[in-house]
Write a protein that holds these residues in place. Structure first.
Motif, PDB file in Angstrom:
ATOM      1  N   CYS A 192       0.838  -1.204   0.000  1.00 52.78           N
ATOM      2  CA  CYS A 192       0.000   0.000   0.000  1.00 52.78           C
ATOM      3  C   CYS A 192       0.871   1.252   0.000  1.00 52.78           C
ATOM      4  O   CYS A 192       0.981   1.929   1.028  1.00 52.78           O
ATOM      5  CB  CYS A 192      -0.900   0.023   1.239  1.00 52.78           C
ATOM      6  SG  CYS A 192      -1.984  -1.391   1.412  1.00 52.78           S
ATOM      7  N   PRO A 193       1.496   1.568  -1.122  1.00 55.58           N
ATOM      8  CA  PRO A 193       2.331   2.758  -1.132  1.00 55.58           C
ATOM      9  C   PRO A 193       1.509   3.995  -0.767  1.00 55.58           C
ATOM     10  O   PRO A 193       0.320   4.070  -1.077  1.00 55.58           O
ATOM     11  CB  PRO A 193       2.850   2.837  -2.567  1.00 55.58           C
ATOM     12  CG  PRO A 193       1.966   1.950  -3.355  1.00 55.58           C
ATOM     13  CD  PRO A 193       1.380   0.942  -2.416  1.00 55.58           C
ATOM     14  N   GLU A 194       2.144   4.922  -0.086  1.00 52.41           N
ATOM     15  CA  GLU A 194       1.477   6.136   0.392  1.00 52.41           C
ATOM     16  C   GLU A 194       0.858   6.914  -0.766  1.00 52.41           C
ATOM     17  O   GLU A 194       1.505   7.131  -1.792  1.00 52.41           O
ATOM     18  CB  GLU A 194       2.501   7.025   1.124  1.00 52.41           C
ATOM     19  CG  GLU A 194       1.914   8.230   1.796  1.00 52.41           C
ATOM     20  CD  GLU A 194       1.070   7.870   2.998  1.00 52.41           C
ATOM     21  OE1 GLU A 194       0.181   8.665   3.341  1.00 52.41           O
ATOM     22  OE2 GLU A 194       1.289   6.816   3.596  1.00 52.41           O
ATOM     23  N   ALA A 195      -0.377   7.317  -0.613  1.00 51.77           N
ATOM     24  CA  ALA A 195      -1.042   8.156  -1.607  1.00 51.77           C
ATOM     25  C   ALA A 195      -0.476   9.573  -1.505  1.00 51.77           C
ATOM     26  O   ALA A 195      -0.005   9.991  -0.452  1.00 51.77           O
ATOM     27  CB  ALA A 195      -2.547   8.162  -1.351  1.00 51.77           C
ATOM     28  N   GLN A 196      -0.517  10.296  -2.584  1.00 54.32           N
ATOM     29  CA  GLN A 196      -0.008  11.670  -2.594  1.00 54.32           C
ATOM     30  C   GLN A 196      -0.821  12.579  -1.672  1.00 54.32           C
ATOM     31  O   GLN A 196      -0.284  13.501  -1.094  1.00 54.32           O
ATOM     32  CB  GLN A 196      -0.012  12.235  -4.021  1.00 54.32           C
ATOM     33  CG  GLN A 196       0.946  11.525  -4.948  1.00 54.32           C
ATOM     34  CD  GLN A 196       2.389  11.706  -4.511  1.00 54.32           C
ATOM     35  OE1 GLN A 196       2.784  12.772  -4.056  1.00 54.32           O
ATOM     36  NE2 GLN A 196       3.181  10.653  -4.636  1.00 54.32           N
ATOM     37  N   SER A 197      -2.106  12.325  -1.571  1.00 60.88           N
ATOM     38  CA  SER A 197      -2.953  13.130  -0.697  1.00 60.88           C
ATOM     39  C   SER A 197      -3.983  12.222  -0.038  1.00 60.88           C
ATOM     40  O   SER A 197      -4.177  11.084  -0.449  1.00 60.88           O
ATOM     41  CB  SER A 197      -3.656  14.237  -1.494  1.00 60.88           C
ATOM     42  OG  SER A 197      -4.550  13.666  -2.424  1.00 60.88           O
ATOM     43  N   HIS A 198      -4.605  12.745   0.973  1.00 59.51           N
ATOM     44  CA  HIS A 198      -5.632  12.000   1.695  1.00 59.51           C
ATOM     45  C   HIS A 198      -6.912  12.841   1.720  1.00 59.51           C
ATOM     46  O   HIS A 198      -7.299  13.361   2.765  1.00 59.51           O
ATOM     47  CB  HIS A 198      -5.159  11.684   3.113  1.00 59.51           C
ATOM     48  CG  HIS A 198      -4.056  10.674   3.150  1.00 59.51           C
ATOM     49  ND1 HIS A 198      -2.738  11.014   3.005  1.00 59.51           N
ATOM     50  CD2 HIS A 198      -4.091   9.335   3.296  1.00 59.51           C
ATOM     51  CE1 HIS A 198      -1.996   9.918   3.071  1.00 59.51           C
ATOM     52  NE2 HIS A 198      -2.798   8.883   3.248  1.00 59.51           N
ATOM     53  N   PRO A 199      -7.573  12.952   0.575  1.00 56.04           N
ATOM     54  CA  PRO A 199      -8.802  13.749   0.522  1.00 56.04           C
ATOM     55  C   PRO A 199      -9.950  13.033   1.217  1.00 56.04           C
ATOM     56  O   PRO A 199      -9.863  11.837   1.511  1.00 56.04           O
ATOM     57  CB  PRO A 199      -9.074  13.840  -0.981  1.00 56.04           C
ATOM     58  CG  PRO A 199      -8.529  12.558  -1.528  1.00 56.04           C
ATOM     59  CD  PRO A 199      -7.275  12.302  -0.701  1.00 56.04           C
ATOM     60  N   GLU A 200     -11.024  13.755   1.462  1.00 59.67           N
ATOM     61  CA  GLU A 200     -12.220  13.128   1.995  1.00 59.67           C
ATOM     62  C   GLU A 200     -12.840  12.285   0.884  1.00 59.67           C
ATOM     63  O   GLU A 200     -13.042  12.769  -0.235  1.00 59.67           O
ATOM     64  CB  GLU A 200     -13.216  14.188   2.464  1.00 59.67           C
ATOM     65  CG  GLU A 200     -14.463  13.588   3.095  1.00 59.67           C
ATOM     66  CD  GLU A 200     -15.381  14.630   3.659  1.00 59.67           C
ATOM     67  OE1 GLU A 200     -15.082  15.170   4.746  1.00 59.67           O
ATOM     68  OE2 GLU A 200     -16.389  14.925   2.989  1.00 59.67           O
ATOM     69  N   ILE A 201     -13.073  11.018   1.190  1.00 57.73           N
ATOM     70  CA  ILE A 201     -13.691  10.115   0.215  1.00 57.73           C
ATOM     71  C   ILE A 201     -14.864   9.410   0.868  1.00 57.73           C
ATOM     72  O   ILE A 201     -14.909   9.242   2.089  1.00 57.73           O
ATOM     73  CB  ILE A 201     -12.675   9.094  -0.358  1.00 57.73           C
ATOM     74  CG1 ILE A 201     -12.008   8.279   0.757  1.00 57.73           C
ATOM     75  CG2 ILE A 201     -11.639   9.800  -1.223  1.00 57.73           C
ATOM     76  CD1 ILE A 201     -11.073   7.186   0.266  1.00 57.73           C
ATOM     77  N   ARG A 202     -15.798   9.009   0.058  1.00 59.80           N
ATOM     78  CA  ARG A 202     -17.022   8.364   0.532  1.00 59.80           C
ATOM     79  C   ARG A 202     -17.584   7.481  -0.562  1.00 59.80           C
ATOM     80  O   ARG A 202     -17.047   7.458  -1.664  1.00 59.80           O
ATOM     81  CB  ARG A 202     -18.049   9.398   0.947  1.00 59.80           C
ATOM     82  CG  ARG A 202     -18.511  10.250  -0.230  1.00 59.80           C
ATOM     83  CD  ARG A 202     -19.444  11.371   0.137  1.00 59.80           C
ATOM     84  NE  ARG A 202     -18.703  12.402   0.846  1.00 59.80           N
ATOM     85  CZ  ARG A 202     -19.207  13.118   1.837  1.00 59.80           C
ATOM     86  NH1 ARG A 202     -20.443  12.946   2.210  1.00 59.80           N
ATOM     87  NH2 ARG A 202     -18.492  14.021   2.444  1.00 59.80           N
TER      88      ARG A 202
END
Length: 117
Positions: free
Chosen positions: A41-51
């Motif tokens: 699980c490589p780190e994502a560039q950002s951690h936006p709100e997802i749903r």
């Protein structure tokens, strides 16, 4: 005992999300080591709100963390935030004391990362 099909279906989905063949085994999802998760699980560039309904890289990252880090083995890593991802998210939120709303925001991202430490 008369169990309604909808209730039975919901219970079956929950057990599938938890990767359990019986309720006792599903009470606590399996945990994996940090090294395995970091590699998968490589780190994502950002951690936006997802749903539910969200798609993309951040969703794949969250699904990977749910699957490999928190042990929800039936969460498919497909980049589509669907029903199973939402159920696993809510359960993970409950396990770590976050608001149980099925939305992955800052608190839930912290929760998912904490499962992998």
């Amino acid at each position: 005992m008369n169990i309604k099909p909808a209730a039975l279906s919901a219970a079956t989905v929950l057990l599938l999300v938890l990767g359990a063949s019986d309720p006792a085994a599903g009470a606590e999802p399996a945990r994996y080591g940090t090294a395995a998760v970091a590699a998968d699980c490589p780190e994502a560039q950002s951690h936006p709100e997802i749903r539910r309904g969200s798609t993309g890289t951040a969703v794949r990252h969250a699904q990977c963390m749910l699957n490999k880090g928190a042990g929800y083995i039936n969460v498919e890593i497909d980049g589509i935030f669907g029903r199973i991802t939402e159920i696993a998210t809510k359960d993970a939120q409950g396990r770590c004391g976050a608001d149980v709303d099925g939305i992955i925001g800052p608190d839930t991202w912290r929760c998912l990362h904490a499962f992998n430490q």
